[in-house]
Design an enzyme around this catalytic site. Structure first.
Site, mmCIF file in Angstrom:
data_model
loop_
_atom_site.group_PDB
_atom_site.id
_atom_site.type_symbol
_atom_site.label_atom_id
_atom_site.label_comp_id
_atom_site.label_asym_id
_atom_site.label_seq_id
_atom_site.Cartn_x
_atom_site.Cartn_y
_atom_site.Cartn_z
ATOM 1 N N THR A 1 0.837 -1.207 0.000
ATOM 2 C CA THR A 1 0.000 0.000 0.000
ATOM 3 C C THR A 1 0.867 1.251 0.000
ATOM 4 O O THR A 1 0.390 2.320 -0.384
ATOM 5 C CB THR A 1 -0.903 0.032 1.254
ATOM 6 O OG1 THR A 1 -0.111 -0.377 2.375
ATOM 7 C CG2 THR A 1 -2.087 -0.898 1.113
ATOM 8 N N GLY B 1 17.277 -11.641 3.638
ATOM 9 C CA GLY B 1 16.349 -12.261 2.689
ATOM 10 C C GLY B 1 15.110 -12.859 3.329
ATOM 11 O O GLY B 1 14.429 -13.679 2.731
ATOM 12 N N SER C 1 16.495 -6.049 6.097
ATOM 13 C CA SER C 1 17.887 -5.847 6.499
ATOM 14 C C SER C 1 18.498 -4.702 5.692
ATOM 15 O O SER C 1 19.322 -3.945 6.209
ATOM 16 C CB SER C 1 18.679 -7.132 6.287
ATOM 17 O OG SER C 1 18.450 -7.642 4.996
ATOM 18 N N ASP D 1 9.687 0.606 4.816
ATOM 19 C CA ASP D 1 10.767 -0.066 5.552
ATOM 20 C C ASP D 1 11.722 0.949 6.174
ATOM 21 O O ASP D 1 12.108 0.837 7.344
ATOM 22 C CB ASP D 1 11.560 -0.994 4.622
ATOM 23 C CG ASP D 1 10.661 -2.012 3.952
ATOM 24 O OD1 ASP D 1 9.491 -2.114 4.341
ATOM 25 O OD2 ASP D 1 11.142 -2.699 3.042
HETATM 26 C C1 GLA Z 1 8.983 -4.151 0.537
HETATM 27 C C2 GLA Z 1 9.180 -2.679 0.179
HETATM 28 C C3 GLA Z 1 8.180 -1.799 0.911
HETATM 29 C C4 GLA Z 1 6.753 -2.301 0.756
HETATM 30 C C5 GLA Z 1 6.683 -3.799 1.041
HETATM 31 C C6 GLA Z 1 5.325 -4.379 0.745
HETATM 32 O O1 GLA Z 1 9.320 -4.381 1.878
HETATM 33 O O2 GLA Z 1 10.491 -2.263 0.482
HETATM 34 O O3 GLA Z 1 8.291 -0.461 0.466
HETATM 35 O O4 GLA Z 1 6.243 -2.003 -0.511
HETATM 36 O O5 GLA Z 1 7.642 -4.534 0.299
HETATM 37 O O6 GLA Z 1 4.380 -3.869 1.609
#
Ligand code: GLA
Length: 382
Positions: free
Chosen positions: A35, A120, A125, A171
């Protein structure tokens, strides 16, 4: 302390003396997957697994970095033409370049780093590594003048421009802003966010790692994003945040079936985040769990980012009566996140290990989630 000692002694052996120690965290996401790049909501938190680095300015124009876990050394300059070969070093190079591009300051430095964020596994990470260095270089060379959102964007731009992953902001945001015992609901359009206390007394969050390698740069992640952008364009809106199921159905015959189902998932998922936040506030864990299962089904059938092993782990969770379970993160491997009643936890973990081992010939890894702080200074130079 063990990690810090290891980094400290390695730094001393390699470079002599000591630097300042920084860390940033991996993340989980309770709900709100794929999202972020659609302008929707996410609900992540930082975890107690980190990338930690000891860093010291070296008075030259070179960056010299040693990765303990990979047992590899890289040396690079700070100009665009100096990009290192090794993919792990490109994260650090990218962060330096992105700070410089924004008018910030970066000088040569020596660094040693290591971590305990499983690689992974979908626990980000790479965001932890980017955020650790972005935070450190802001502290060391910029008097902390770069604000925290910009630090997260520096990590995100590193992924886009140096690592080939067209990711959203979740993230890096979680890694930078994480706070102990709190999840964060982020509106990825306005970038407003709110901390939600999360320390349930009768449930635990546990991750079951399928050990199917998750590598977003090689995955169809970027293709999923492109599908969403195509549908948004067809609808004449900036992102799917502004789309409804009715709007999508109205253009169903003009778009591919694949794009239709990708967009359908995103539209449903953004509402689930709000439902889960409300349910958490009400202490209604049944609703939280039900939404998690719905997300799994959507990610598996409509967004198609699951895999056989993760679907299997999800089925085992359902059979064991786990409150909520779903694939977590970008997908294509990695972990399921499971919301489990305390008194079911031991049984569930045993059953999942046993059943997975019977079917796939190895046990999954299991991590209990502890929601922790994000990017921070650990210790001043000795
Ligand atoms: C990865 C991406 C995030 C996000 C997720 C899915 O972790 O780095 O930005 O899009 O996938 O929610």
């Amino acid at each position: 302390m063990e990690l810090q000692n290891k980094i400290d002694s390695t730094f001393e052996n390699r470079f002599g003396g000591h630097g300042t120690v920084y860390a940033s965290a991996g993340r989980i996401n309770l709900i709100g997957e794929h999202t972020d790049y659609n302008g929707g909501f996410v609900f992540p938190g930082a975890i107690d697994k980190v990338i930690m680095a000891e860093i010291r300015a070296n008075g030259t124009e070179k960056v010299r970095v040693y990765s303990i876990d990979i047992d590899d050394y890289a040396e690079f300059g700070l100009n665009e033409a100096d990009a290192p070969e090794q993919s792990w070093a490109r994260y650090i190079f990218g962060v330096c370049r992105e700070i410089l591009k924004r008018g910030g300051k970066v000088e040569g430095f020596d660094a040693v780093f290591a971590g305990n964020v499983p690689l992974g596994a979908g626990l980000s990470s790479s965001a932890a590594l980017e955020s650790c260095f972005a935070f450190a270089l802001n502290d060391m060379f910029n008097d902390n003048s770069i604000d925290k959102f910009e630090l997260a964007r520096i990590g995100q731009s590193t992924e886009h421009n140096y690592c080939g992953v067209n990711c959203g902001i979740m993230d890096q945001f979680a890694s930078v802003f994480g706070k102990q015992d709190h999840l964060m609901r982020l509106d990825c359009r306005s970038m407003e966010f709110e901390y939600f206390p999360f320390n349930p007394s009768d449930h635990k969050l546990v991750l079951i790692d399928s050990r199917v390698k998750h590598e977003l740069a090689d995955s169809p992640y970027n293709k999923r994003r492109a599908s969403c952008e195509r549908v948004a364009k067809r609808l004449g809106i900036e992102t799917l945040r502004d789309a409804t199921k009715e709007m999508l159905d109205a253009v169903k015959t003009d778009i591919t079936a694949e794009d239709y189902f990708r967009a359908k998932f995103v539209i449903e998922e953004k509402d689930r985040v709000l439902a889960v936040c409300q349910a958490l506030t009400d202490g209604d864990y049944e609703t939280v769990g039900r939404c998690m299962y719905e997300t799994h089904d959507g990610l598996s059938k409509d967004y198609e980012v699951s895999c056989e092993e993760l679907d299997f782990l999800n089925d085992v969770a359902r059979e064991c009566g786990v409150t909520g379970s779903r694939i977590m993160g970008g997908g294509f491997g990695g972990c399921t996140i499971n919301l489990v009643k305390n008194d079911l936890l031991a049984d569930f973990v045993e059953t999942a290990k046993k059943r997975f081992n019977e079917k796939y010939g190895h046990e999954p890894k299991v991590y209990e989630v502890i929601i922790s702080d994000g990017a921070r200074k650990i210790a001043d130079a000795k």
